[in-house]
Design a protein around this motif. Structure first.
Motif, PDB file in Angstrom:
ATOM      1  N   VAL A 290       0.827  -1.201   0.000  1.00  0.00           N
ATOM      2  CA  VAL A 290       0.000   0.000   0.000  1.00  0.00           C
ATOM      3  C   VAL A 290       0.867   1.259   0.000  1.00  0.00           C
ATOM      4  CG1 VAL A 290      -1.690   1.343   1.328  1.00  0.00           C
ATOM      5  CG2 VAL A 290      -1.958  -1.125   1.104  1.00  0.00           C
ATOM      6  N   GLN A 291       2.023   1.205   0.714  1.00  0.00           N
ATOM      7  CA  GLN A 291       2.894   2.381   0.730  1.00  0.00           C
ATOM      8  C   GLN A 291       3.449   2.701  -0.656  1.00  0.00           C
ATOM      9  OE1 GLN A 291       3.244  -0.297   2.772  1.00  0.00           O
ATOM     10  NE2 GLN A 291       5.392  -0.727   3.250  1.00  0.00           N
ATOM     11  N   ASP A 292       3.611   1.663  -1.495  1.00  0.00           N
ATOM     12  CA  ASP A 292       4.049   1.912  -2.874  1.00  0.00           C
ATOM     13  C   ASP A 292       2.959   2.644  -3.657  1.00  0.00           C
ATOM     14  OD1 ASP A 292       6.503   0.568  -2.495  1.00  0.00           O
ATOM     15  OD2 ASP A 292       5.527  -1.366  -2.806  1.00  0.00           O
ATOM     16  N   VAL A 293       1.716   2.256  -3.413  1.00  0.00           N
ATOM     17  CA  VAL A 293       0.592   2.937  -4.065  1.00  0.00           C
ATOM     18  C   VAL A 293       0.540   4.392  -3.604  1.00  0.00           C
ATOM     19  CG1 VAL A 293      -1.909   2.938  -4.419  1.00  0.00           C
ATOM     20  CG2 VAL A 293      -0.686   0.755  -4.213  1.00  0.00           C
ATOM     21  N   ASN A 294       0.780   4.601  -2.330  1.00  0.00           N
ATOM     22  CA  ASN A 294       0.786   5.969  -1.792  1.00  0.00           C
ATOM     23  C   ASN A 294       1.875   6.814  -2.438  1.00  0.00           C
ATOM     24  OD1 ASN A 294      -1.384   5.667  -0.038  1.00  0.00           O
ATOM     25  ND2 ASN A 294      -0.108   4.879   1.616  1.00  0.00           N
ATOM     26  N   LYS A 295       3.029   6.212  -2.691  1.00  0.00           N
ATOM     27  CA  LYS A 295       4.125   6.944  -3.328  1.00  0.00           C
ATOM     28  C   LYS A 295       3.741   7.383  -4.739  1.00  0.00           C
ATOM     29  CE  LYS A 295       7.975   4.759  -0.847  1.00  0.00           C
ATOM     30  NZ  LYS A 295       9.121   3.844  -0.971  1.00  0.00           N
ATOM     31  N   ILE A 296       3.068   6.486  -5.468  1.00  0.00           N
ATOM     32  CA  ILE A 296       2.616   6.833  -6.816  1.00  0.00           C
ATOM     33  C   ILE A 296       1.632   8.002  -6.769  1.00  0.00           C
ATOM     34  CG2 ILE A 296       1.097   6.031  -8.676  1.00  0.00           C
ATOM     35  CD1 ILE A 296       3.648   4.926  -9.241  1.00  0.00           C
ATOM     36  N   ILE A 297       0.698   7.927  -5.810  1.00  0.00           N
ATOM     37  CA  ILE A 297      -0.298   8.998  -5.681  1.00  0.00           C
ATOM     38  C   ILE A 297       0.386  10.318  -5.341  1.00  0.00           C
ATOM     39  CG2 ILE A 297      -2.282   9.795  -4.332  1.00  0.00           C
ATOM     40  CD1 ILE A 297      -3.043   6.815  -3.994  1.00  0.00           C
ATOM     41  N   LYS A 298       1.360  10.265  -4.418  1.00  0.00           N
ATOM     42  CA  LYS A 298       2.097  11.468  -4.034  1.00  0.00           C
ATOM     43  C   LYS A 298       2.858  12.036  -5.235  1.00  0.00           C
ATOM     44  CE  LYS A 298       4.224  14.386  -1.223  1.00  0.00           C
ATOM     45  NZ  LYS A 298       3.532  15.582  -0.692  1.00  0.00           N
ATOM     46  N   MET A 299       3.467  11.135  -5.987  1.00  0.00           N
ATOM     47  CA  MET A 299       4.214  11.551  -7.170  1.00  0.00           C
ATOM     48  C   MET A 299       3.284  12.243  -8.169  1.00  0.00           C
ATOM     49  SD  MET A 299       6.399   9.075  -9.673  1.00  0.00           S
ATOM     50  CE  MET A 299       7.320   9.704 -11.061  1.00  0.00           C
ATOM     51  N   HIS A 300       2.113  11.642  -8.371  1.00  0.00           N
ATOM     52  CA  HIS A 300       1.148  12.230  -9.298  1.00  0.00           C
ATOM     53  C   HIS A 300       0.705  13.614  -8.821  1.00  0.00           C
ATOM     54  CE1 HIS A 300      -3.079  13.138 -10.313  1.00  0.00           C
ATOM     55  NE2 HIS A 300      -2.629  12.908 -11.538  1.00  0.00           N
ATOM     56  N   GLN A 301       0.458  13.752  -7.523  1.00  0.00           N
ATOM     57  CA  GLN A 301       0.003  15.034  -6.993  1.00  0.00           C
ATOM     58  C   GLN A 301       1.026  16.133  -7.247  1.00  0.00           C
ATOM     59  OE1 GLN A 301      -0.682  13.991  -2.900  1.00  0.00           O
ATOM     60  NE2 GLN A 301      -2.799  13.313  -3.250  1.00  0.00           N
TER      61      GLN A 301
END
Length: 496
Positions: free
Chosen positions: A410-421
């Protein structure tokens, strides 16, 4: 390839640049360190001596020592001397002859000769629009002719049909006739190799040369063999009329001395450098660009060329339109990641950007490689079309589903979301600055707006958050991001 040498020289020049004034003793002490660094990089001793003597003489002149920035002046002198050592100018293939123009590939067994033949054939076909025919003359190594046939299929380049029992000279003669009948522009002859240089090998090459009259005779040498590669080149140059050298495995971990010594020792230009196993992993050898990489000055021209060669026009145009409106969703991010993969991956890009040597080392130390891009692509691929268009829909439950679907955490998914933001934020900033045309005006280039989207417009700021330690300034360069290039490498490394 030049990482260790680049690090050593970088340390020497950082100390020189850190001083306001230089004395002759300072320059000579620095040159002693440069000498040791070159010798440790396996550069031939006579080459090192000539290099150090010429640099020291130029760098201890009064114009340098009394200049406003003596440290920078010394670096420029070293850069110019490196370029001269590597061959001064890019040496192109000489195809200015009546077709079929014959290119004969020679070298020892195991140097990568057959694969290099296919790479150059593909390059000539795709970049110069030449009709190419390849023929294997290697009747000694098992399945050598079949190997070239397979590579020819992969590269989309025609190969001479195999006829069992023919001698290399007979095959060469048949290849020349076939090339004339088929109106071929370039005929490439892949000759046999040996485990070492011997008279039988030389006699065979001379006999093939007599019947084919090659315009170019290219020696393929494995750069990982260091000084052995230089010795092999000297032996061949003494027997065969070489016109150039191709260095293979330039993406390896060797010390790089072969590349630096080759031109000075043999007098033959390095025409190509093979940088990987794929058939498109070969590029013309540009001395000034290689010198820039060694001294940590980067190679922006190559990045732009890679982008131009790999960017899909439709994708770039679509992204340009979305960028002008300040739009950026997960589909756009996925497109950017795929562009990076096509351009050679994270390591290749970092190695060509100014001031990114330490960043590249940090990537290596953290065990980070191009699999990160694949994992990120898998995460985005596990999202629904609606989630990719509207990432704000990704609540905790959806994140768990995406993580399971992509085999990540899940933390990897969070990193992608943060990167996108962060990248989406950069897109909005670009819009406020007048869009792509506004940025093009800032950087003074009419082609910036065309090149930016395909190279990742806006990747800056998000890389660090998305890839666990990758400097967020990777995208800060024009065309690789929306931000500005950090003025200080420490600033760049701190942005995570």
């Amino acid at each position: 390839m030049f990482d260790s040498l680049s690090d050593r020289l970088g340390g020497v020049f950082d100390r020189l640049r850190g001083r306001g004034a230089l004395r002759e003793e300072d320059v000579r002490a620095a040159m002693r360190e440069v000498r040791i660094a070159l010798l440790e990089a396996d550069v031939a001793l006579p080459v090192v001596r000539r290099f150090i003597d010429s640099v020291t003489e130029a760098a201890t002149g009064q114009q340098v020592l009394r200049s406003v920035t003596p440290g920078q002046q010394v670096v420029k002198i070293v850069n110019d001397a490196l370029v001269e050592m590597l061959g001064s100018e890019t040496a192109d293939l000489d195809l200015n002859a009546a077709p079929p123009v014959v290119i004969m590939m020679v070298g020892l067994q195991g140097s990568g000769k057959t694969t290099t033949t296919a790479k150059i054939g593909k390059l000539l076909k795709e970049k110069q629009g030449k009709k190419v025919l390849m023929a294997s003359l290697d009747v000694n190594r098992p399945a050598a002719q079949e190997q070239l046939a397979v590579l020819g299929e992969q590269a989309g380049v025609a190969t001479l049909p195999i006829v069992a029992g023919q001698s290399p000279v007979d095959i060469a003669r048949r290849a020349v006739n076939a090339a004339k009948l088929q109106a071929v522009d370039v005929l490439m002859l892949d000759t046999a190799g040996r485990l070492h240089v011997d008279q039988a090998l030389m006699d065979e090459m001379k006999a093939v040369a007599e019947v084919s009259a090659p315009r170019e005779t290219l020696l393929v040498v494995d750069s990982l063999t260091g000084q052995d590669a230089v010795n092999v080149a000297q032996n061949f140059a003494g027997e065969v009329d070489l016109t150039g050298v191709v260095l293979t495995r330039m993406d390896g971990d060797a010390r790089g001395g072969a590349a630096l010594s080759m031109r000075a020792v043999t007098g033959k230009p390095i025409k190509f450098a093979a940088t990987g196993e794929k058939l498109d992993a070969i590029e013309p050898f540009h001395p000034e660009r290689v010198a820039g990489r060694i001294l940590g000055m980067g190679d922006i021209v190559s990045i732009v060329e890679k982008a131009a060669a790999t960017v899909q026009a439709g994708e770039a145009e679509k992204l340009a339109q979305r960028m002008s409106k300040g739009q950026f969703d997960m589909n756009d991010l996925r497109t950017q990641l795929q562009q990076m993969q096509r351009m050679g991956g994270l390591g290749a890009l970092a190695g060509m950007m100014p001031g990114m040597k330490k960043a590249k080392q940090a990537m290596a130390n953290s065990g980070m490689d191009d699999r990160v891009l694949l994992h990120m692509d898998a995460i985005i691929g596990s999202m629904t079309p609606k989630e990719r268009e509207r990432p704000e829909l990704l609540n905790a439950k959806r994140k768990i589903r995406v993580a399971k679907g992509s085999g990540t955490q899940v933390q990897d998914v969070n990193k992608i979301i943060k990167m996108h933001q962060e990248m989406a934020k950069a897109m909005k900033q670009i819009r406020k600055m007048g869009g792509l045309k506004g940025l093009a005006a800032m950087f003074g280039g009419g082609g910036v707006d065309a090149g930016m989207p395909g190279m990742g417009g806006g990747a800056g700021g998000g890389m660090g958050a998305g890839m666990g330690g990758m400097p967020s300034g990777l995208g800060g360069l024009p065309g690789l991001g929306g931000g500005k290039m950090p003025s200080n490498l420490n600033d760049l490394l701190r942005k995570k």
